[in-house]
Design a protein around this motif. Structure first.
Motif, PDB file in Angstrom:
ATOM      1  N   PRO A   1       3.110 -12.407  17.014  1.00 12.79           N
ATOM      2  CA  PRO A   1       3.402 -11.407  18.053  1.00 12.79           C
ATOM      3  C   PRO A   1       3.771 -10.037  17.512  1.00 12.79           C
ATOM      4  N   ASP A   2       4.151  -9.943  16.236  1.00 11.80           N
ATOM      5  CA  ASP A   2       4.586  -8.655  15.707  1.00 11.80           C
ATOM      6  C   ASP A   2       4.288  -8.575  14.215  1.00 11.80           C
ATOM      7  N   GLY A   3       4.659  -7.440  13.631  1.00 14.01           N
ATOM      8  CA  GLY A   3       4.415  -7.223  12.209  1.00 14.01           C
ATOM      9  C   GLY A   3       3.179  -6.364  12.000  1.00 14.01           C
ATOM     10  N   ILE A   4       2.965  -5.971  10.738  1.00 10.50           N
ATOM     11  CA  ILE A   4       1.820  -5.134  10.390  1.00 10.50           C
ATOM     12  C   ILE A   4       0.931  -5.876   9.400  1.00 10.50           C
ATOM     13  N   ILE A   5      -0.367  -5.842   9.644  1.00 12.35           N
ATOM     14  CA  ILE A   5      -1.363  -6.464   8.775  1.00 12.35           C
ATOM     15  C   ILE A   5      -2.305  -5.360   8.309  1.00 12.35           C
ATOM     16  N   LEU A   6      -2.482  -5.256   7.007  1.00 10.48           N
ATOM     17  CA  LEU A   6      -3.304  -4.195   6.438  1.00 10.48           C
ATOM     18  C   LEU A   6      -4.606  -4.761   5.884  1.00 10.48           C
ATOM     19  N   VAL A   7      -5.687  -3.992   6.037  1.00 10.60           N
ATOM     20  CA  VAL A   7      -6.962  -4.298   5.402  1.00 10.60           C
ATOM     21  C   VAL A   7      -7.243  -3.162   4.431  1.00 10.60           C
ATOM     22  N   ALA A   8      -7.343  -3.486   3.147  1.00 10.10           N
ATOM     23  CA  ALA A   8      -7.421  -2.467   2.102  1.00 10.10           C
ATOM     24  C   ALA A   8      -8.783  -2.500   1.420  1.00 10.10           C
ATOM     25  N   GLY A   9      -9.171  -1.338   0.920  1.00 13.66           N
ATOM     26  CA  GLY A   9     -10.433  -1.229   0.192  1.00 13.66           C
ATOM     27  C   GLY A   9     -10.964   0.186   0.267  1.00 13.66           C
ATOM     28  N   PRO A  10     -11.959   0.512  -0.554  1.00 10.99           N
ATOM     29  CA  PRO A  10     -12.530   1.863  -0.548  1.00 10.99           C
ATOM     30  C   PRO A  10     -13.426   2.078   0.671  1.00 10.99           C
TER      31      PRO A  10
ATOM     32  N   VAL B   1      -4.918   0.753  14.034  1.00  8.81           N
ATOM     33  CA  VAL B   1      -4.957   2.112  13.506  1.00  8.81           C
ATOM     34  C   VAL B   1      -6.133   2.203  12.542  1.00  8.81           C
ATOM     35  N   GLY B   2      -7.087   3.080  12.859  1.00  9.20           N
ATOM     36  CA  GLY B   2      -8.297   3.183  12.051  1.00  9.20           C
ATOM     37  C   GLY B   2      -8.017   3.420  10.579  1.00  9.20           C
ATOM     38  N   GLU B   3      -7.023   4.243  10.274  1.00 12.64           N
ATOM     39  CA  GLU B   3      -6.685   4.499   8.873  1.00 12.64           C
ATOM     40  C   GLU B   3      -5.292   5.091   8.783  1.00 12.64           C
ATOM     41  N   ILE B   4      -4.477   4.536   7.907  1.00 15.60           N
ATOM     42  CA  ILE B   4      -3.170   5.131   7.602  1.00 15.60           C
ATOM     43  C   ILE B   4      -3.384   6.074   6.429  1.00 15.60           C
ATOM     44  N   ARG B   5      -3.327   7.375   6.717  1.00 17.05           N
ATOM     45  CA  ARG B   5      -3.639   8.348   5.669  1.00 17.05           C
ATOM     46  C   ARG B   5      -2.490   9.298   5.381  1.00 17.05           C
ATOM     47  N   ASP B   6      -1.384   9.213   6.140  1.00 17.44           N
ATOM     48  CA  ASP B   6      -0.256  10.117   5.893  1.00 17.44           C
ATOM     49  C   ASP B   6       1.038   9.400   6.226  1.00 17.44           C
ATOM     50  N   ALA B   7       2.159  10.004   5.793  1.00 12.53           N
ATOM     51  CA  ALA B   7       3.474   9.380   5.955  1.00 12.53           C
ATOM     52  C   ALA B   7       3.863   9.231   7.417  1.00 12.53           C
TER      53      ALA B   7
ATOM     54  N   HIS C   1       5.449  -5.240  18.294  1.00 15.10           N
ATOM     55  CA  HIS C   1       4.007  -5.035  18.405  1.00 15.10           C
ATOM     56  C   HIS C   1       3.319  -5.569  17.156  1.00 15.10           C
ATOM     57  N   LEU C   2       2.114  -6.098  17.353  1.00 10.14           N
ATOM     58  CA  LEU C   2       1.280  -6.459  16.218  1.00 10.14           C
ATOM     59  C   LEU C   2       0.416  -5.259  15.887  1.00 10.14           C
ATOM     60  N   VAL C   3       0.469  -4.791  14.642  1.00 10.93           N
ATOM     61  CA  VAL C   3      -0.263  -3.604  14.218  1.00 10.93           C
ATOM     62  C   VAL C   3      -1.271  -3.999  13.142  1.00 10.93           C
ATOM     63  N   LEU C   4      -2.537  -3.661  13.365  1.00 10.39           N
ATOM     64  CA  LEU C   4      -3.589  -3.855  12.369  1.00 10.39           C
ATOM     65  C   LEU C   4      -4.029  -2.473  11.902  1.00 10.39           C
ATOM     66  N   ALA C   5      -4.194  -2.295  10.605  1.00 11.94           N
ATOM     67  CA  ALA C   5      -4.537  -0.967  10.094  1.00 11.94           C
ATOM     68  C   ALA C   5      -5.295  -1.089   8.785  1.00 11.94           C
ATOM     69  N   THR C   6      -6.016  -0.020   8.428  1.00 11.23           N
ATOM     70  CA  THR C   6      -6.695   0.030   7.137  1.00 11.23           C
ATOM     71  C   THR C   6      -5.956   0.997   6.220  1.00 11.23           C
ATOM     72  N   LEU C   7      -6.136   0.767   4.916  1.00  7.86           N
ATOM     73  CA  LEU C   7      -5.482   1.580   3.900  1.00  7.86           C
ATOM     74  C   LEU C   7      -6.409   1.638   2.688  1.00  7.86           C
ATOM     75  N   HIS C   8      -6.503   2.792   2.071  1.00  4.90           N
ATOM     76  CA  HIS C   8      -7.364   2.945   0.899  1.00  4.90           C
ATOM     77  C   HIS C   8      -6.579   2.625  -0.365  1.00  4.90           C
ATOM     78  N   THR C   9      -6.691   1.388  -0.845  1.00  3.17           N
ATOM     79  CA  THR C   9      -6.098   0.994  -2.127  1.00  3.17           C
ATOM     80  C   THR C   9      -7.083   0.076  -2.845  1.00  3.17           C
TER      81      THR C   9
END
Length: 567
Positions: free
Chosen positions: A322-331, A398-404, A418-426
């Motif tokens: 039901p909550d937390g943040i899940i990140l999908v990382a890659g170029p 969130v399509g992309e986390i790119r700033d603070a 809230h459940l948050v899904l987001a991408t990150l460039h790592t």
């Protein structure tokens, strides 16, 4: 070489799946008493009047991955008829249509006649590209054209004008007062642009590049992550092609000194395809890149991404929390958005309010509230996220986390139910934690909010038709270290894969599930080395190891794996 792309499926299965025959008709045509010696299934169906000629020819086109259309005399440049001897055209039933940059497009009703296709290549001195049509169309063409004199040629794509609705722009706009508009609307240009779109969409291309040079105009498209040349139109058509595309995207066709961005939608057969367009002025002229977003290719679920059963179950558990943040990382270009869309489709149900913030919105998801971020218009990711949090969401993407600022809001939202899904460039899953810390997020907040990180890459799949068994050399074994047991393969190249040795792509993944112990470690502001050791202790399978597993199963090659993953 003829443009046969290899076979896909059996003719009977294709006819059956499209409803062109039923099982009883197929069964009858397969009976030994009904078949003539050496007769093929399609011919038997036609002789027994169990299927129409047009349906059989279209099924053959699907089987051999070729375009099908109803060719008429207006699609033929009579001057190219002279490229092949008249007797050969009549006897082989292969009718030249037009020639563009050394490629001869020809209509046939039997794409299995390899001898005729090879002979047409030899006689014309051109690469032969096939279009399948009905036997009646071939007969009519031979009757109408073989006795006619030469006529003028306008580039005839075999899409736009074949049936007026085959490829059409949806909500096309433009300014009729501009002379360039008239140039862009000239029939040959419209047909050529439609042909480029038709071929690229049919070949599952993700991008189209129109690139001018001093002495050549190249059109390339990207398939399976690799750019391949499609054609070289005359350089004099560059301005007309670019203007036509600008008209379709509702851009200023008189502005050639500044970059422009736009989008349009085309309808191919029964499906709509979105196209994003970007222009860039270069010293040779305007370059255009089109991003194809084909909804027909977006029937993706988590189960067919190649994630693997054990980690797939862990991802299911994560996205149903039901909550937390899940990140999908890659170029860029590693398939992160596709994975997120597949996850949203998995949890999308009437009882959940799912909202996304994207730039751009690549595909429309039914039942999901999607917001297009626009920094210039005052609706950047932070502003859009704040607004969505007042819309009573259950899930945020969130399509992309790119700033603070975006990272802070996403983490806070995940901590408030809230459940948050987001991408990150790592580069890998563990680096996502240090990236958030470097953005200024307090480590104890990351430890409390983060549920998991999926890092991924895309590798090309070996062509199953031509892959060859392969014993990795000792130098490669020493470079990689321990190789899993299994049968390894290398690419060779054939007509089915257009000589590349690869067909399609699959993901390789590493999944970091944040356990209680790992969360405690994150809260203490650890080093990257500390995080990697902890991840290995809890059994993290790296990108390299997942790729090696897929290579040992013959899905991809070791060379392809090392192209995208460092050792």
């Amino acid at each position: 070489m003829p443009a046969l792309l290899g076979m896909t499926g059996k003719l009977g299965d294709i006819l059956l799946s499209h409803g062109w025959v039923d099982r009883d008709e197929l069964r009858r045509a397969s009976l030994p008493d009904e078949k003539l010696p050496g007769e093929r299934l399609g011919d038997t169906l036609l002789r027994l009047n169990l299927a129409s000629d047009e349906n059989v020819r279209e099924a053959l086109a699907i089987q051999y991955r070729l375009p099908f259309l109803r060719v008429t005399r207006r699609h033929v440049d009579r001057e190219v008829l002279n490229l092949l001897p008249r007797e050969f055209v009549v006897s082989s039933r292969i009718v030249p249509m037009f020639r563009v940059a050394g490629t001869l497009t020809a209509a046939v009703d039997d794409p299995t006649n390899l001898w005729a296709i090879d002979e047409a290549t030899r006689l014309s001195g051109c690469e032969v590209q096939l279009v399948v049509t009905s036997a009646a169309s071939i007969h009519s063409l031979l009757e109408d054209l073989m006795d006619d004199g030469p006529g003028s040629f306008e580039i005839d794509d075999f899409v736009g004008d074949v049936e007026e609705g085959d490829v059409q722009v949806i909500e096309e706009k433009g300014d009729d007062s501009v002379n360039l508009q008239e140039l862009a609307d000239m029939s040959p240009v419209v047909r050529l642009v439609n042909f480029i779109l038709f071929r690229s969409i049919g070949d599952r291309a993700s991008d189209i590049h129109v690139e001018p040079d001093d002495h050549v105009l190249r059109v390339r498209h990207r398939i399976d992550g690799e750019l391949r040349e499609l054609m070289r139109p005359p350089t004099g058509m560059h301005a007309a092609i670019v203007s036509r595309l600008k008209v379709m995207a509702d851009l200023d066709i008189s502005e050639r000194r500044k970059p422009q961005d736009g989008r349009f939608r085309v309808r191919l057969e029964t499906r709509a395809v979105d196209v994003r367009m970007s222009t860039l002025p270069t010293v040779q002229g305007e370059k255009v890149v089109l991003r194809i977003m084909d909804r027909g290719n977006m029937r993706i679920t988590l189960s067919n991404l190649g994630i693997g059963h054990q980690r797939l179950q862990a991802i299911h558990d994560l996205i149903h929390r039901p909550d937390g943040i899940i990140l999908v990382a890659g170029p860029t270009g590693s398939g992160k958005t596709t994975t997120l869309y597949a996850a949203l489709e998995e949890i999308n149900e009437p009882g959940k309010n799912i909202c996304t913030v994207e730039n751009p919105v690549e595909y429309n998801l039914r039942g999901v509230n999607q917001v297009q971020a626009n920094q210039k218009g005052g609706l950047g990711f932070p502003e859009a996220l704040r607004s969505l949090l007042r819309q009573d969401p259950d899930v945020l993407m969130v399509g992309e986390i790119r700033d603070a600022e975006t990272a802070t809001i996403a983490v806070q939202a995940s901590l408030t139910g809230h459940l948050v899904l987001a991408t990150l460039h790592t580069n890998d899953a563990v680096s996502a934690v240090t990236r958030l810390i470097n953005m200024g997020i307090e480590p104890y907040l990351i430890g409390a909010a983060l549920r998991g990180v999926l890092s991924q890459r895309l590798v090309r799949c070996l062509c199953p038709t031509c892959r060859e068994p392969y014993n990795p050399p000792q130098a490669l074994r020493r470079r990689i270290g321990s190789l899993p047991d299994g049968q390894y393969y290398q690419p060779r190249g054939c007509d089915a894969c257009k000589g590349t040795g690869y067909s399609g792509r699959i993901g390789i993944y590493e999944l970091l599930v944040v356990s209680d112990d790992f969360a405690d470690l994150v809260s203490r502001n650890p080093t990257l080395g500390d995080l990697r050791r902890a991840a290995q202790q809890q059994g993290l399978m790296s990108l390299l190891n997942d790729g090696l597993r897929k290579a040992s199963e013959g899905i991809t090659s070791l060379d392809e794996l090392l192209r995208v993953v460092s050792v």
